[in-house]
Design an enzyme around this catalytic site. Structure first.
Site, PDB file in Angstrom:
ATOM      1  N   ASP A  74     -11.493   9.900  13.879  1.00  0.00           N
ATOM      2  CA  ASP A  74     -12.549   9.648  12.813  1.00  0.00           C
ATOM      3  C   ASP A  74     -12.639   7.997  13.120  1.00  0.00           C
ATOM      4  OD1 ASP A  74     -14.436   9.011  11.019  1.00  0.00           O
ATOM      5  OD2 ASP A  74     -13.271   9.339   9.128  1.00  0.00           O
TER       6      ASP A  74
ATOM      7  N   TRP B 250       0.320  -4.718   2.452  1.00  0.00           N
ATOM      8  CA  TRP B 250      -1.103  -4.538   1.864  1.00  0.00           C
ATOM      9  C   TRP B 250      -1.744  -5.948   2.535  1.00  0.00           C
ATOM     10  CZ3 TRP B 250      -2.770  -4.969  -3.885  1.00  0.00           C
ATOM     11  CH2 TRP B 250      -4.227  -5.239  -4.012  1.00  0.00           C
TER      12      TRP B 250
ATOM     13  N   PHE C 269       0.914  -1.077   0.043  1.00  0.00           N
ATOM     14  CA  PHE C 269       0.004  -0.029  -0.091  1.00  0.00           C
ATOM     15  C   PHE C 269       0.907   1.355  -0.030  1.00  0.00           C
ATOM     16  CE2 PHE C 269      -2.271   3.454   2.542  1.00  0.00           C
ATOM     17  CZ  PHE C 269      -3.381   3.483   1.488  1.00  0.00           C
TER      18      PHE C 269
ATOM     19  N   GLY D 132      -8.020  -8.658   4.101  1.00  0.00           N
ATOM     20  CA  GLY D 132      -8.881  -8.405   5.433  1.00  0.00           C
ATOM     21  C   GLY D 132      -9.937  -7.649   4.948  1.00  0.00           C
TER      22      GLY D 132
END
Length: 257
Positions: A159, A70, A32, A73
């Protein structure tokens, strides 16, 4: 990105608000990638809060590219937010001295209630401020601003939506997307999570898993921060012309108050 990794890598945009994130795949290797992540990512990786940081590279133009594992999941479902592993990971985050030390060094002095209130008040336009629900909310926020001060300051995610919780195939839980990290009252994260996902009669039990008592002061602080976050959301959805979602948040602010 191809120049950085090599032409054999398949690189695809990962979506998101900034457009600066990518997935990279080559044979059984998966990464990622993100452009200009916060230096905070290194300590998040070391603490096991996010998938492992594999490498960091600086480009000639000054941009910094980070590569993380990465992991296969899925995001958590709303109904799974009441689980013990969520409470334990949030507690670990809020208690992490390395994370607090790193975030203090790179940018943040602790956030306090009154400056947060002034900031949100300034971002609301006249139309949002004129809503009866907004006026009721602003009255509550101003009346209680001096009563929600808290000496405890921790690293808050800001968040804790279920979309940001990644459950890997080995059942390891991660909290991702740290662009809004701040040093502040833990009630910011706790309030959002409890108001959004946990029935109020279960708050005491959830907080017991987290390791905190549900006091009247904590209840007030959570209500105050959720109210201010909801006002900000109303304005955000109005700016995006997503009026149906804006109405949902207006209704939510009535439920809070």
């Amino acid at each position: 990105m191809e120049h950085l990794l090599g032409q054999e890598w398949e690189i695809t945009p990962a979506g998101g608000k900034t457009g600066e994130a990518f997935y990279a795949k080559y044979e059984d290797q998966r990464l990622f990638l993100k452009r200009n992540s916060s230096p905070f990512l290194a300590v998040l990786s070391a603490e096991g809060i996010v998938p492992k940081l594999v490498w960091t590279k600086r480009l000639e133009n000054g941009d910094v590219i980070t590569a993380q594992q990465w992991l296969p999941g899925r995001e958590l479902k709303p109904s799974e937010m009441n689980q013990e592993n969520v409470a334990r990971l949030l507690k670990k985050i809020h208690c992490s001295e390395p994370m607090l030390g790193m975030l203090s060094r790179i940018e943040n002095s602790p956030l306090h209630p009154e400056p947060i209130l002034h900031s949100v008040e300034n971002e609301l336009d006249d139309q949002v401020l004129s809503l009866p629900e907004s006026q009721k909310a602003m009255s509550f926020l101003k009346n209680e601003a001096l009563n929600v001060y808290c000496d405890e300051k921790v690293v808050c995610h800001g968040d804790v939506n279920h979309n940001n919780w990644l459950l890997a195939e080995d059942n390891q839980l991660y909290l991702i997307d740290w662009d809004g990290a701040m040093i502040a009252d833990p009630a910011i994260d706790l309030g959002l999570l409890l108001y959004w996902y946990i029935p109020e009669n279960n708050w005491h039990d959830w907080l017991k898993l987290y390791g905190k008592e549900l006091t009247d002061h904590l209840k007030l602080r959570m209500k105050w921060y959720v109210t201010i976050q909801t006002l900000s959301s109303i304005q955000w959805y109005k700016n995006k012309n997503r009026l149906e979602e804006m109405e949902r948040w207006i209704k939510f602010i009535n439920e809070i108050l």
